[in-house]
Design a protein around this motif. Structure first.
Motif, PDB file in Angstrom:
ATOM      1  N   ASP A 174      -4.246  18.259  -3.213  1.00  0.00           N
ATOM      2  CA  ASP A 174      -3.429  17.870  -2.286  1.00  0.00           C
ATOM      3  C   ASP A 174      -2.588  16.713  -2.615  1.00  0.00           C
ATOM      4  OD1 ASP A 174      -4.096  19.950  -0.357  1.00  0.00           O
ATOM      5  OD2 ASP A 174      -5.830  18.849   0.424  1.00  0.00           O
ATOM      6  N   LEU A 175      -1.469  16.731  -2.254  1.00  0.00           N
ATOM      7  CA  LEU A 175      -0.476  15.576  -2.278  1.00  0.00           C
ATOM      8  C   LEU A 175      -0.765  14.511  -1.475  1.00  0.00           C
ATOM      9  CD1 LEU A 175       2.862  17.119  -3.391  1.00  0.00           C
ATOM     10  CD2 LEU A 175       1.355  16.416  -4.873  1.00  0.00           C
ATOM     11  N   PHE A 176      -1.379  13.449  -1.855  1.00  0.00           N
ATOM     12  CA  PHE A 176      -1.843  12.354  -0.934  1.00  0.00           C
ATOM     13  C   PHE A 176      -0.829  11.204  -1.177  1.00  0.00           C
ATOM     14  CE2 PHE A 176      -4.498  12.099  -4.666  1.00  0.00           C
ATOM     15  CZ  PHE A 176      -4.117  10.618  -5.104  1.00  0.00           C
ATOM     16  N   PHE A 177      -0.021  11.260  -2.329  1.00  0.00           N
ATOM     17  CA  PHE A 177       0.988  10.233  -2.652  1.00  0.00           C
ATOM     18  C   PHE A 177       2.047  10.185  -1.569  1.00  0.00           C
ATOM     19  CE2 PHE A 177       3.688  13.221  -4.761  1.00  0.00           C
ATOM     20  CZ  PHE A 177       4.922  12.544  -4.503  1.00  0.00           C
ATOM     21  N   ILE A 178       2.435  11.054  -1.041  1.00  0.00           N
ATOM     22  CA  ILE A 178       3.487  11.278  -0.024  1.00  0.00           C
ATOM     23  C   ILE A 178       3.363  10.431   1.119  1.00  0.00           C
ATOM     24  CG2 ILE A 178       4.687  12.624   1.448  1.00  0.00           C
ATOM     25  CD1 ILE A 178       4.490  14.716  -0.883  1.00  0.00           C
ATOM     26  N   ASP A 179       1.888  10.297   1.740  1.00  0.00           N
ATOM     27  CA  ASP A 179       1.671   9.602   2.824  1.00  0.00           C
ATOM     28  C   ASP A 179       1.337   8.339   2.413  1.00  0.00           C
ATOM     29  OD1 ASP A 179       1.844  11.752   4.713  1.00  0.00           O
ATOM     30  OD2 ASP A 179      -0.106  12.652   4.392  1.00  0.00           O
ATOM     31  N   GLN A 180       0.486   8.138   1.358  1.00  0.00           N
ATOM     32  CA  GLN A 180       0.185   6.842   0.802  1.00  0.00           C
ATOM     33  C   GLN A 180       1.702   5.828   0.587  1.00  0.00           C
ATOM     34  OE1 GLN A 180      -2.800   5.527  -0.789  1.00  0.00           O
ATOM     35  NE2 GLN A 180      -3.703   6.620   0.897  1.00  0.00           N
ATOM     36  N   ILE A 181       2.717   6.339   0.276  1.00  0.00           N
ATOM     37  CA  ILE A 181       3.851   5.644   0.009  1.00  0.00           C
ATOM     38  C   ILE A 181       4.965   5.390   1.255  1.00  0.00           C
ATOM     39  CG2 ILE A 181       3.881   5.647  -2.348  1.00  0.00           C
ATOM     40  CD1 ILE A 181       6.139   7.863  -2.310  1.00  0.00           C
ATOM     41  N   GLU A 205      -4.519  11.265 -10.854  1.00  0.00           N
ATOM     42  CA  GLU A 205      -4.176  10.166 -11.763  1.00  0.00           C
ATOM     43  C   GLU A 205      -2.663  10.000 -11.760  1.00  0.00           C
ATOM     44  OE1 GLU A 205      -7.657  10.127 -15.198  1.00  0.00           O
ATOM     45  OE2 GLU A 205      -5.750  11.344 -15.367  1.00  0.00           O
ATOM     46  N   ILE A 206      -1.857  10.930 -11.869  1.00  0.00           N
ATOM     47  CA  ILE A 206      -0.171  10.888 -11.586  1.00  0.00           C
ATOM     48  C   ILE A 206       0.038  10.436 -10.174  1.00  0.00           C
ATOM     49  CG2 ILE A 206       1.816  12.025 -11.612  1.00  0.00           C
ATOM     50  CD1 ILE A 206       0.434  14.213 -13.755  1.00  0.00           C
ATOM     51  N   GLN A 207      -0.763  10.936  -9.343  1.00  0.00           N
ATOM     52  CA  GLN A 207      -0.394  10.332  -7.859  1.00  0.00           C
ATOM     53  C   GLN A 207      -0.735   8.874  -7.727  1.00  0.00           C
ATOM     54  OE1 GLN A 207      -0.810  13.207  -4.527  1.00  0.00           O
ATOM     55  NE2 GLN A 207      -2.229  13.888  -5.893  1.00  0.00           N
ATOM     56  N   GLU A 208      -1.987   8.466  -8.182  1.00  0.00           N
ATOM     57  CA  GLU A 208      -2.342   7.121  -8.220  1.00  0.00           C
ATOM     58  C   GLU A 208      -1.184   6.301  -8.823  1.00  0.00           C
ATOM     59  OE1 GLU A 208      -6.292   7.463  -9.629  1.00  0.00           O
ATOM     60  OE2 GLU A 208      -7.191   7.776  -7.818  1.00  0.00           O
ATOM     61  N   GLU A 209      -0.607   6.621  -9.794  1.00  0.00           N
ATOM     62  CA  GLU A 209       0.402   5.820 -10.681  1.00  0.00           C
ATOM     63  C   GLU A 209       1.695   5.761  -9.970  1.00  0.00           C
ATOM     64  OE1 GLU A 209       0.973   6.462 -15.229  1.00  0.00           O
ATOM     65  OE2 GLU A 209       2.561   7.804 -14.298  1.00  0.00           O
ATOM     66  N   ILE A 210       1.912   6.761  -9.102  1.00  0.00           N
ATOM     67  CA  ILE A 210       3.359   6.578  -8.288  1.00  0.00           C
ATOM     68  C   ILE A 210       2.877   5.743  -7.158  1.00  0.00           C
ATOM     69  CG2 ILE A 210       4.655   7.960  -6.892  1.00  0.00           C
ATOM     70  CD1 ILE A 210       4.163  10.544  -8.609  1.00  0.00           C
ATOM     71  N   ILE A 211       1.941   5.730  -6.661  1.00  0.00           N
ATOM     72  CA  ILE A 211       1.559   4.714  -5.482  1.00  0.00           C
ATOM     73  C   ILE A 211       1.443   3.506  -6.153  1.00  0.00           C
ATOM     74  CG2 ILE A 211      -0.272   3.947  -4.048  1.00  0.00           C
ATOM     75  CD1 ILE A 211      -1.160   6.984  -3.770  1.00  0.00           C
ATOM     76  N   ASP A 212       1.014   3.153  -7.185  1.00  0.00           N
ATOM     77  CA  ASP A 212       1.096   1.642  -7.876  1.00  0.00           C
ATOM     78  C   ASP A 212       2.686   1.169  -7.999  1.00  0.00           C
ATOM     79  OD1 ASP A 212      -1.571   1.591  -7.929  1.00  0.00           O
ATOM     80  OD2 ASP A 212      -2.084   1.971  -9.956  1.00  0.00           O
ATOM     81  N   GLU A 213       3.260   2.163  -8.521  1.00  0.00           N
ATOM     82  CA  GLU A 213       4.724   2.008  -8.792  1.00  0.00           C
ATOM     83  C   GLU A 213       5.667   1.481  -7.325  1.00  0.00           C
ATOM     84  OE1 GLU A 213       6.365   5.394 -10.762  1.00  0.00           O
ATOM     85  OE2 GLU A 213       5.296   5.047 -12.406  1.00  0.00           O
ATOM     86  N   PHE A 214       5.253   2.327  -6.305  1.00  0.00           N
ATOM     87  CA  PHE A 214       5.901   2.348  -5.139  1.00  0.00           C
ATOM     88  C   PHE A 214       5.473   0.703  -4.561  1.00  0.00           C
ATOM     89  CE2 PHE A 214       7.740   6.017  -5.800  1.00  0.00           C
ATOM     90  CZ  PHE A 214       8.881   6.127  -4.739  1.00  0.00           C
ATOM     91  N   GLU A 215       4.191   0.288  -4.739  1.00  0.00           N
ATOM     92  CA  GLU A 215       3.628  -0.896  -3.889  1.00  0.00           C
ATOM     93  C   GLU A 215       4.314  -1.962  -4.869  1.00  0.00           C
ATOM     94  OE1 GLU A 215      -0.496  -0.645  -4.668  1.00  0.00           O
ATOM     95  OE2 GLU A 215      -0.798   0.699  -2.935  1.00  0.00           O
ATOM     96  N   SER A 216       4.986  -1.839  -5.938  1.00  0.00           N
ATOM     97  CA  SER A 216       5.753  -3.064  -6.430  1.00  0.00           C
ATOM     98  C   SER A 216       6.968  -3.262  -5.908  1.00  0.00           C
ATOM     99  CB  SER A 216       5.833  -2.552  -7.974  1.00  0.00           C
ATOM    100  OG  SER A 216       6.768  -1.623  -8.147  1.00  0.00           O
TER     101      SER A 216
END
Length: 140
Positions: A100-107, A5-16
């Motif tokens: 696993d950390l997926f937010f790094i690749d996603q952003i 959930e935290i990673q998904e929140e970070i991804i959402d923030e970076f998409e802005s």
């Protein structure tokens, strides 16, 4: 919140953000907002090997969860550390090891870092996981 959930929140923030300059600015702000780490914790035992800049990470068990403290002498790196703290701090060792950390690749973070900073990021993640493994071993 869970690590996912935290990673998904970070991804959402970076998409802005519209471009990477805005993302870098955001990470710098995150670094500036990181709580000060006690100087006594900035010894060689907490220094992460493999980072271009100096990065210190310290962990303590609080109940059944790991709490991390970290700092860096480079402002962008400090922002990256702030993101990792947000994901890993106050999670169980088991959850840290099993996610696993997926937010790094996603952003797109790794591809927007210099090779030496990208290697440092890998070293930081490895250190967080090593702390989790050490505490989980103690708990077993």
């Amino acid at each position: 919140m869970t690590i996912k959930e935290i990673q998904e929140e970070i991804i959402d923030e970076f998409e802005s953000f519209e471009d990477w300059m805005e993302r870098y600015d955001y990470m710098i702000e995150l670094g500036k907002s990181l709580p000060e780490m006690e100087e006594s914790l900035k010894g060689n035992e907490n220094l992460i090997k493999g980072c271009q800049s100096k990065v210190w990470v310290h962990s303590e068990m609080q109940g059944d969860k790991l709490h991390f403290f970290a700092d860096s002498d480079a402002i962008l790196t400090k922002g990256i550390v702030a993101l990792l703290l947000r994901v890993y701090s106050d999670q169980t060792p088991q959850d840290i090891l099993n996610n696993d950390l997926f937010f790094i690749d996603q952003i797109g973070l790794k591809e927007h870092l210099s090779p030496t900073r990208a290697n440092g990021l890998v070293s930081m993640i490895k250190q967080f996981k090593l702390y989790a493994l050490a505490y989980q071993t103690k708990l077993s």
